[in-house]
Design a protein around this motif. Structure first.
Motif, PDB file in Angstrom:
ATOM      1  N   GLY A  39       0.806  -1.220   0.000  1.00 36.42           N
ATOM      2  CA  GLY A  39       0.000   0.000   0.000  1.00 36.42           C
ATOM      3  C   GLY A  39       0.838   1.269   0.000  1.00 36.42           C
ATOM      4  N   TYR A  40       2.159   1.143  -0.190  1.00 36.36           N
ATOM      5  CA  TYR A  40       3.085   2.266   0.016  1.00 36.36           C
ATOM      6  C   TYR A  40       3.198   3.101  -1.268  1.00 36.36           C
ATOM      7  CZ  TYR A  40       7.256   4.434   2.158  1.00 36.36           C
ATOM      8  OH  TYR A  40       8.148   5.308   2.706  1.00 36.36           O
ATOM      9  N   ALA A  41       2.350   4.118  -1.383  1.00 40.20           N
ATOM     10  CA  ALA A  41       2.262   4.914  -2.622  1.00 40.20           C
ATOM     11  C   ALA A  41       3.598   5.516  -3.081  1.00 40.20           C
ATOM     12  CB  ALA A  41       1.200   6.006  -2.457  1.00 40.20           C
ATOM     13  N   PRO A  42       4.404   6.122  -2.170  1.00 36.24           N
ATOM     14  CA  PRO A  42       5.639   6.763  -2.666  1.00 36.24           C
ATOM     15  C   PRO A  42       6.608   5.792  -3.346  1.00 36.24           C
ATOM     16  CG  PRO A  42       5.147   7.506  -0.434  1.00 36.24           C
ATOM     17  CD  PRO A  42       4.202   6.378  -0.731  1.00 36.24           C
ATOM     18  N   ALA A  43       6.584   4.520  -2.945  1.00 34.83           N
ATOM     19  CA  ALA A  43       7.494   3.546  -3.564  1.00 34.83           C
ATOM     20  C   ALA A  43       7.074   3.290  -5.017  1.00 34.83           C
ATOM     21  CB  ALA A  43       7.520   2.245  -2.768  1.00 34.83           C
ATOM     22  N   TYR A  44       5.752   3.230  -5.272  1.00 31.10           N
ATOM     23  CA  TYR A  44       5.286   3.091  -6.659  1.00 31.10           C
ATOM     24  C   TYR A  44       5.669   4.336  -7.464  1.00 31.10           C
ATOM     25  CZ  TYR A  44       2.396  -0.910  -5.294  1.00 31.10           C
ATOM     26  OH  TYR A  44       1.976  -2.131  -4.845  1.00 31.10           O
ATOM     27  N   TYR A  45       5.458   5.498  -6.844  1.00 27.77           N
ATOM     28  CA  TYR A  45       5.796   6.752  -7.540  1.00 27.77           C
ATOM     29  C   TYR A  45       7.275   6.773  -7.923  1.00 27.77           C
ATOM     30  CZ  TYR A  45       7.177  11.563  -8.284  1.00 27.77           C
ATOM     31  OH  TYR A  45       7.744  12.691  -8.823  1.00 27.77           O
ATOM     32  N   SER A  46       8.143   6.439  -6.967  1.00 30.84           N
ATOM     33  CA  SER A  46       9.586   6.546  -7.222  1.00 30.84           C
ATOM     34  C   SER A  46      10.043   5.516  -8.248  1.00 30.84           C
ATOM     35  CB  SER A  46      10.366   6.394  -5.912  1.00 30.84           C
ATOM     36  OG  SER A  46      10.062   7.479  -5.060  1.00 30.84           O
ATOM     37  N   ARG A  47       9.480   4.286  -8.169  1.00 31.98           N
ATOM     38  CA  ARG A  47       9.834   3.293  -9.187  1.00 31.98           C
ATOM     39  C   ARG A  47       9.335   3.764 -10.552  1.00 31.98           C
ATOM     40  NH1 ARG A  47       7.705  -2.848  -8.868  1.00 31.98           N
ATOM     41  NH2 ARG A  47       5.753  -1.815  -9.431  1.00 31.98           N
ATOM     42  N   GLY A  48       8.120   4.326 -10.584  1.00 24.42           N
ATOM     43  CA  GLY A  48       7.570   4.838 -11.837  1.00 24.42           C
ATOM     44  C   GLY A  48       8.418   5.952 -12.424  1.00 24.42           C
ATOM     45  N   LEU A  49       8.945   6.814 -11.547  1.00 28.04           N
ATOM     46  CA  LEU A  49       9.811   7.907 -12.002  1.00 28.04           C
ATOM     47  C   LEU A  49      11.082   7.345 -12.638  1.00 28.04           C
ATOM     48  CD1 LEU A  49      10.387  10.946 -12.132  1.00 28.04           C
ATOM     49  CD2 LEU A  49      11.311  10.800  -9.821  1.00 28.04           C
ATOM     50  N   ALA A  50      11.656   6.310 -12.005  1.00 23.62           N
ATOM     51  CA  ALA A  50      12.861   5.672 -12.559  1.00 23.62           C
ATOM     52  C   ALA A  50      12.553   5.047 -13.923  1.00 23.62           C
ATOM     53  CB  ALA A  50      13.398   4.621 -11.586  1.00 23.62           C
ATOM     54  N   LEU A  51      11.403   4.413 -14.045  1.00 20.26           N
ATOM     55  CA  LEU A  51      11.008   3.803 -15.324  1.00 20.26           C
ATOM     56  C   LEU A  51      10.772   4.885 -16.375  1.00 20.26           C
ATOM     57  CD1 LEU A  51       8.584   1.118 -13.877  1.00 20.26           C
ATOM     58  CD2 LEU A  51      10.698   0.620 -15.126  1.00 20.26           C
ATOM     59  N   PHE A  52      10.183   6.018 -15.960  1.00 23.54           N
ATOM     60  CA  PHE A  52       9.967   7.140 -16.883  1.00 23.54           C
ATOM     61  C   PHE A  52      11.307   7.639 -17.414  1.00 23.54           C
ATOM     62  CE2 PHE A  52       9.856  11.737 -17.563  1.00 23.54           C
ATOM     63  CZ  PHE A  52       8.912  11.810 -18.576  1.00 23.54           C
ATOM     64  N   GLU A  53      12.285   7.787 -16.513  1.00 31.20           N
ATOM     65  CA  GLU A  53      13.618   8.263 -16.930  1.00 31.20           C
ATOM     66  C   GLU A  53      14.256   7.293 -17.921  1.00 31.20           C
ATOM     67  OE1 GLU A  53      15.470  11.049 -15.815  1.00 31.20           O
ATOM     68  OE2 GLU A  53      13.781  11.840 -14.670  1.00 31.20           O
ATOM     69  N   LYS A  54      13.906   5.992 -17.787  1.00 30.17           N
ATOM     70  CA  LYS A  54      14.442   4.989 -18.721  1.00 30.17           C
ATOM     71  C   LYS A  54      13.607   4.906 -19.999  1.00 30.17           C
ATOM     72  CE  LYS A  54      16.755   1.426 -16.156  1.00 30.17           C
ATOM     73  NZ  LYS A  54      16.675   0.122 -15.476  1.00 30.17           N
ATOM     74  N   ARG A  55      12.630   5.812 -20.141  1.00 28.10           N
ATOM     75  CA  ARG A  55      11.723   5.859 -21.303  1.00 28.10           C
ATOM     76  C   ARG A  55      10.834   4.620 -21.415  1.00 28.10           C
ATOM     77  NH1 ARG A  55      16.274   8.654 -23.726  1.00 28.10           N
ATOM     78  NH2 ARG A  55      15.592  10.751 -24.284  1.00 28.10           N
ATOM     79  N   ASP A  56      10.611   3.936 -20.281  1.00 29.89           N
ATOM     80  CA  ASP A  56       9.697   2.788 -20.253  1.00 29.89           C
ATOM     81  C   ASP A  56       8.322   3.336 -19.827  1.00 29.89           C
ATOM     82  OD1 ASP A  56       8.357   0.427 -19.924  1.00 29.89           O
ATOM     83  OD2 ASP A  56       9.977  -0.585 -18.844  1.00 29.89           O
ATOM     84  N   TYR A  57       7.634   3.984 -20.793  1.00 31.02           N
ATOM     85  CA  TYR A  57       6.483   4.817 -20.436  1.00 31.02           C
ATOM     86  C   TYR A  57       5.285   4.000 -19.972  1.00 31.02           C
ATOM     87  CZ  TYR A  57       9.371   8.357 -22.651  1.00 31.02           C
ATOM     88  OH  TYR A  57      10.418   9.185 -22.971  1.00 31.02           O
ATOM     89  N   ASP A  58       5.054   2.833 -20.584  1.00 34.14           N
ATOM     90  CA  ASP A  58       3.881   2.039 -20.188  1.00 34.14           C
ATOM     91  C   ASP A  58       3.992   1.579 -18.735  1.00 34.14           C
ATOM     92  OD1 ASP A  58       2.457   2.246 -22.593  1.00 34.14           O
ATOM     93  OD2 ASP A  58       3.730   0.734 -23.524  1.00 34.14           O
TER      94      ASP A  58
END
Length: 299
Positions: free
Chosen positions: A87-106
């Protein structure tokens, strides 16, 4: 200062109770705030060794790795935090940010969805999801997310700027300019917003305002070759070849592989009837980027 006193207190707590994970965790937080990432990572690691079920220790160690430009280690820690506490929202956000930086948009979008499901009033997550939609060319969905980010945080300068870029992509220049205005009002030192507003004025052929905005952008970030190139282009459109050439030269100095700046400088030399220099610049532009038609025609 206060930070050093806090660190000293944690040192004392650790000496008194070296098997307690909490003072290590707290000292890790203080060390990360101070920018001492090495020590922060060491303390979070000790805290994790003493209590392997603390999702926040993994998460914060992940942030320290992220600060240290080690995205793969950061992502591994964010994943561990999610495993312990789904249920830890910031961990999803931070992983998503890392994936965004890697251009893994989906996958970035999927993580932002998870973060928003767990924390519906999360402007940062809406903003990054909007950027990911924008990168995929889904501009309307992107704008909806920036709308929501702004609704949740009316002082979110980056969300205004990003929505402005979305409107720019849709050629709705007046709406774009209104958003860049709002971004600059919140943050008067926001070089990207000045640069983007300059592009919008350029596209409206309002070259005086474009020149003023690109000037502000290079004042705030003197290492931005694109801002010099675009200011040069605006000067060139106003018939001021000397100033245009000076700006194209600065752009080339900052980025010697900037084909567009060579091509633009070539056009300015051509108008000055300095044909040898013009041809040399068009040659260089074609060498750097053979797929661009403009210098071929000009040459």
């Amino acid at each position: 200062g206060e930070m050093d006193r806090a660190l000293a207190d944690f040192d004392t707590a650790i000496k008194l109770d070296p098997k307690n994970p909490l003072p290590f965790y707290n000292r890790g937080l203080a060390s990360r705030d101070k920018g001492d990432l090495e020590r922060a990572i060491g303390d979070f690691s000790t805290s994790i060794r003493l209590d392997a079920r603390n999702a926040q220790a993994f998460y914060n160690r992940g942030l320290a790795y992220w600060d240290r430009r080690e995205p793969d280690r950061a992502v591994a820690d964010f994943e561990q935090a999610i495993r312990i506490n789904p249920g830890y929202a910031p961990a999803y956000y931070s992983r998503g940010l890392a994936l965004f930086e890697k251009r893994d948009y989906d996958r970035a979008i999927a993580d932002m969805n998870q973060a928003i499901n767990r924390r519906p009033n999360y402007p940062l997550a809406f903003n990054i999801r909007g950027l990911a939609y924008n990168a995929k060319g889904e501009i309307d969905r992107a704008i909806q997310d920036f709308d929501q980010a702004i609704r949740l945080d009316s002082k979110f300068a980056a969300a205004f700027n990003n929505r402005g870029e979305g409107y720019q992509g849709k050629r709705e220049l007046d709406r774009a300019i209104a958003d860049f205005d709002a971004a600059i009002k919140v943050n008067p030192n926001y070089d990207t917003a000045f640069y983007n507003r300059g592009l919008a004025y350029r596209d409206k052929r309002d070259f005086d305002r474009a020149i003023a905005d690109f000037g502000q952008a290079v004042k705030l970030d003197p290492k931005n070759p694109a801002a010099f190139n675009n200011r040069g282009f605006a000067y060139w459109n106003k018939g001021d070849n000397e100033r245009a050439i000076a700006d194209f030269e600065q752009a080339i100095k900052l980025d010697p592989k900037f084909a567009g700046a060579y091509s633009n400088r070539g056009s300015a030399y051509y108008e000055r009837r300095d044909y040898d220099r013009a041809i040399a610049d068009f040659d260089q532009a074609i060498k750097l980027n053979p797929n661009v038609a403009a210098p071929w025609h000009a040459r």
